[in-house]
Enzyme design. Structure first.
Site, PDB file in Angstrom:
ATOM      1  N   SER A  76     -13.297  -9.267  41.679  1.00 24.66           N
ATOM      2  CA  SER A  76     -12.216 -10.234  41.827  1.00 24.66           C
ATOM      3  C   SER A  76     -12.559 -11.223  42.933  1.00 24.66           C
ATOM      4  O   SER A  76     -12.737 -10.840  44.095  1.00 24.66           O
ATOM      5  CB  SER A  76     -10.912  -9.522  42.166  1.00 24.66           C
ATOM      6  OG  SER A  76      -9.907 -10.463  42.462  1.00 24.66           O
TER       7      SER A  76
ATOM      8  N   HIS B 145     -13.604 -12.014  37.876  1.00 22.87           N
ATOM      9  CA  HIS B 145     -12.161 -12.064  37.638  1.00 22.87           C
ATOM     10  C   HIS B 145     -11.560 -13.131  38.537  1.00 22.87           C
ATOM     11  O   HIS B 145     -11.766 -13.120  39.759  1.00 22.87           O
ATOM     12  CB  HIS B 145     -11.538 -10.700  37.934  1.00 22.87           C
ATOM     13  CG  HIS B 145     -10.111 -10.572  37.532  1.00 22.87           C
ATOM     14  ND1 HIS B 145      -9.714 -10.381  36.220  1.00 22.87           N
ATOM     15  CD2 HIS B 145      -8.965 -10.609  38.264  1.00 22.87           C
ATOM     16  CE1 HIS B 145      -8.393 -10.295  36.170  1.00 22.87           C
ATOM     17  NE2 HIS B 145      -7.922 -10.443  37.393  1.00 22.87           N
TER      18      HIS B 145
ATOM     19  N   ASP C 250      -8.048 -14.865  39.649  1.00 22.71           N
ATOM     20  CA  ASP C 250      -6.591 -14.767  39.662  1.00 22.71           C
ATOM     21  C   ASP C 250      -5.958 -16.125  39.930  1.00 22.71           C
ATOM     22  O   ASP C 250      -6.265 -16.775  40.931  1.00 22.71           O
ATOM     23  CB  ASP C 250      -6.135 -13.791  40.746  1.00 22.71           C
ATOM     24  CG  ASP C 250      -6.428 -12.353  40.388  1.00 22.71           C
ATOM     25  OD1 ASP C 250      -6.050 -11.934  39.283  1.00 22.71           O
ATOM     26  OD2 ASP C 250      -7.036 -11.635  41.212  1.00 22.71           O
TER      27      ASP C 250
ATOM     28  N   HIS D 207      -7.104 -14.753  34.892  1.00 24.47           N
ATOM     29  CA  HIS D 207      -5.832 -14.032  34.796  1.00 24.47           C
ATOM     30  C   HIS D 207      -4.717 -14.943  35.307  1.00 24.47           C
ATOM     31  O   HIS D 207      -4.635 -15.232  36.501  1.00 24.47           O
ATOM     32  CB  HIS D 207      -5.949 -12.751  35.643  1.00 24.47           C
ATOM     33  CG  HIS D 207      -4.680 -11.992  35.820  1.00 24.47           C
ATOM     34  ND1 HIS D 207      -4.535 -11.026  36.799  1.00 24.47           N
ATOM     35  CD2 HIS D 207      -3.493 -12.029  35.161  1.00 24.47           C
ATOM     36  CE1 HIS D 207      -3.326 -10.510  36.741  1.00 24.47           C
ATOM     37  NE2 HIS D 207      -2.672 -11.104  35.755  1.00 24.47           N
TER      38      HIS D 207
ATOM     39  N   MET E  28      -1.194 -15.610  36.414  1.00 26.58           N
ATOM     40  CA  MET E  28       0.057 -15.049  36.922  1.00 26.58           C
ATOM     41  C   MET E  28       1.005 -16.219  37.166  1.00 26.58           C
ATOM     42  O   MET E  28       1.322 -16.574  38.306  1.00 26.58           O
ATOM     43  CB  MET E  28      -0.198 -14.250  38.202  1.00 26.58           C
ATOM     44  CG  MET E  28      -0.880 -12.923  37.950  1.00 26.58           C
ATOM     45  SD  MET E  28      -1.288 -12.039  39.468  1.00 26.58           S
ATOM     46  CE  MET E  28      -2.960 -12.627  39.719  1.00 26.58           C
TER      47      MET E  28
ATOM     48  N   MET F 227      -1.955  -3.731  34.803  1.00 27.66           N
ATOM     49  CA  MET F 227      -1.931  -3.826  36.255  1.00 27.66           C
ATOM     50  C   MET F 227      -1.694  -2.447  36.872  1.00 27.66           C
ATOM     51  O   MET F 227      -0.742  -1.758  36.502  1.00 27.66           O
ATOM     52  CB  MET F 227      -0.839  -4.790  36.713  1.00 27.66           C
ATOM     53  CG  MET F 227      -1.049  -6.238  36.286  1.00 27.66           C
ATOM     54  SD  MET F 227      -2.564  -6.976  36.945  1.00 27.66           S
ATOM     55  CE  MET F 227      -2.294  -6.842  38.719  1.00 27.66           C
TER      56      MET F 227
ATOM     57  N   GLY G  26       0.087 -10.110  42.501  1.00 33.87           N
ATOM     58  CA  GLY G  26       0.427 -11.121  43.493  1.00 33.87           C
ATOM     59  C   GLY G  26      -0.370 -11.061  44.774  1.00 33.87           C
ATOM     60  O   GLY G  26      -0.541 -12.069  45.448  1.00 33.87           O
ATOM     61  N   PHE G  27      -0.883  -9.879  45.119  1.00 31.49           N
ATOM     62  CA  PHE G  27      -1.627  -9.726  46.360  1.00 31.49           C
ATOM     63  C   PHE G  27      -2.789  -8.763  46.168  1.00 31.49           C
ATOM     64  O   PHE G  27      -2.687  -7.785  45.420  1.00 31.49           O
ATOM     65  CB  PHE G  27      -0.725  -9.191  47.484  1.00 31.49           C
ATOM     66  CG  PHE G  27       0.378 -10.118  47.870  1.00 31.49           C
ATOM     67  CD1 PHE G  27       0.175 -11.111  48.819  1.00 31.49           C
ATOM     68  CD2 PHE G  27       1.619 -10.022  47.272  1.00 31.49           C
ATOM     69  CE1 PHE G  27       1.196 -11.983  49.164  1.00 31.49           C
ATOM     70  CE2 PHE G  27       2.653 -10.881  47.621  1.00 31.49           C
ATOM     71  CZ  PHE G  27       2.437 -11.865  48.565  1.00 31.49           C
ATOM     72  N   GLY G  28      -3.895  -9.016  46.860  1.00 32.50           N
ATOM     73  CA  GLY G  28      -5.029  -8.105  46.829  1.00 32.50           C
ATOM     74  C   GLY G  28      -4.864  -6.993  47.854  1.00 32.50           C
ATOM     75  O   GLY G  28      -3.980  -7.030  48.706  1.00 32.50           O
TER      76      GLY G  28
ATOM     77  N   ASP H 235      -6.604  -3.489  36.779  1.00 34.24           N
ATOM     78  CA  ASP H 235      -6.735  -4.359  37.952  1.00 34.24           C
ATOM     79  C   ASP H 235      -5.793  -3.867  39.041  1.00 34.24           C
ATOM     80  O   ASP H 235      -4.581  -3.824  38.841  1.00 34.24           O
ATOM     81  CB  ASP H 235      -6.388  -5.802  37.555  1.00 34.24           C
ATOM     82  CG  ASP H 235      -6.497  -6.779  38.713  1.00 34.24           C
ATOM     83  OD1 ASP H 235      -6.923  -6.382  39.813  1.00 34.24           O
ATOM     84  OD2 ASP H 235      -6.161  -7.959  38.508  1.00 34.24           O
ATOM     85  N   GLY H 236      -6.385  -3.507  40.178  1.00 37.46           N
ATOM     86  CA  GLY H 236      -5.570  -3.112  41.322  1.00 37.46           C
ATOM     87  C   GLY H 236      -5.998  -1.791  41.924  1.00 37.46           C
ATOM     88  O   GLY H 236      -5.847  -0.746  41.291  1.00 37.46           O
ATOM     89  N   GLY H 237      -6.579  -1.830  43.114  1.00 40.82           N
ATOM     90  CA  GLY H 237      -6.947  -0.597  43.807  1.00 40.82           C
ATOM     91  C   GLY H 237      -8.112   0.145  43.196  1.00 40.82           C
ATOM     92  O   GLY H 237      -8.269   1.350  43.431  1.00 40.82           O
TER      93      GLY H 237
END
Length: 216
Positions: free
Chosen positions: A7, A32, A34, A65, A67, A138, A143-145, A176-178
């Site tokens: 990302s 990726h 965002d 992506h 958002m 998700m 909204g936040f990394g 996507d996420g963590g």
């Protein structure tokens, strides 16, 4: 074998070209990107110009992506900017407009995808799955990394895999996420084959080893 999509939200924004090259040299095949509008999510990020600049800098896959609210208004510009995959949130517009959005992306020769937030059930995207080349689940709130991985999203990924095996077996499942060396394992076990990795990838001392480990 999984696809790793670093990302670029986690990249050094003053040195994105440098980080892009480092990640390419480390074996990244996708990137990726965002895009946030400050309305659909409480943050702002990249726009058309960033995608266009990235397209000139790399031949790798750009996984964009969106958002943003009412993405139908903007997909033409992102397609023309150079996106290879363009994903939109099912929560971002009416069902009729989501379908029109996916169709419009396809018309421009870009691969369309649908995204669901953690609280959105898989069933809400079933009507669109035959039109999709990619579904993004998700595993954090968008909204936040840098957020923590939500392991309770894995049953959703597993269920999605089951549904796609009947409706659209070629459709990719992205998370996507963590995502890191540990959480990537359970993602792949449940059916994900595209892994977005932001902070964990950019902060890895040996990025080649990190990417290789997630791809296995």
């Amino acid at each position: 074998m999984a696809i790793v999509a670093p990302s670029l939200l986690a990249a050094d924004q003053m040195n994105m070209g440098r980080d892009l090259k480092i990640l390419e040299d480390a074996g990244a095949k996708w990137f990726h990107v965002d895009v946030m509008d400050g309305s659909f999510v409480p943050n702002f990020s990249f726009g058309y110009s960033t995608v266009s600049a990235l397209r000139k800098a790399t031949k790798k896959v750009l996984d964009v992506h969106l958002m943003i609210n009412q993405p139908l208004r903007y997909v033409e510009n992102f397609c023309k900017a150079g996106a290879d995959y363009l994903t939109v949130h099912v929560e971002s517009d009416t069902p009729e407009n989501i379908e029109k959005t996916l169709d419009k992306i396809t018309e421009y020769g870009v691969k369309p995808g649908i995204v669901i937030k953690p609280k959105t059930p898989v069933e809400s995207i079933v009507p669109y799955l035959k039109k999709c080349a990619l579904v993004l689940v998700m595993t954090v709130e968008p909204g936040f990394g840098g957020q923590s991985f939500m392991a309770d999203m894995m049953p959703k990924v597993k269920r999605l895999k089951e549904i796609l095996s009947e409706l659209n077996p070629d459709c990719l499942i992205e998370v996507d996420g963590g995502v890191d060396l540990n959480t990537s394992v359970v993602c792949k076990e449940n059916g994900a084959n595209v892994l977005v990795a932001g902070s964990a990838c950019l902060k890895a001392e040996d990025k080649t080893a990190f990417i290789n480990a997630l791809e296995k």
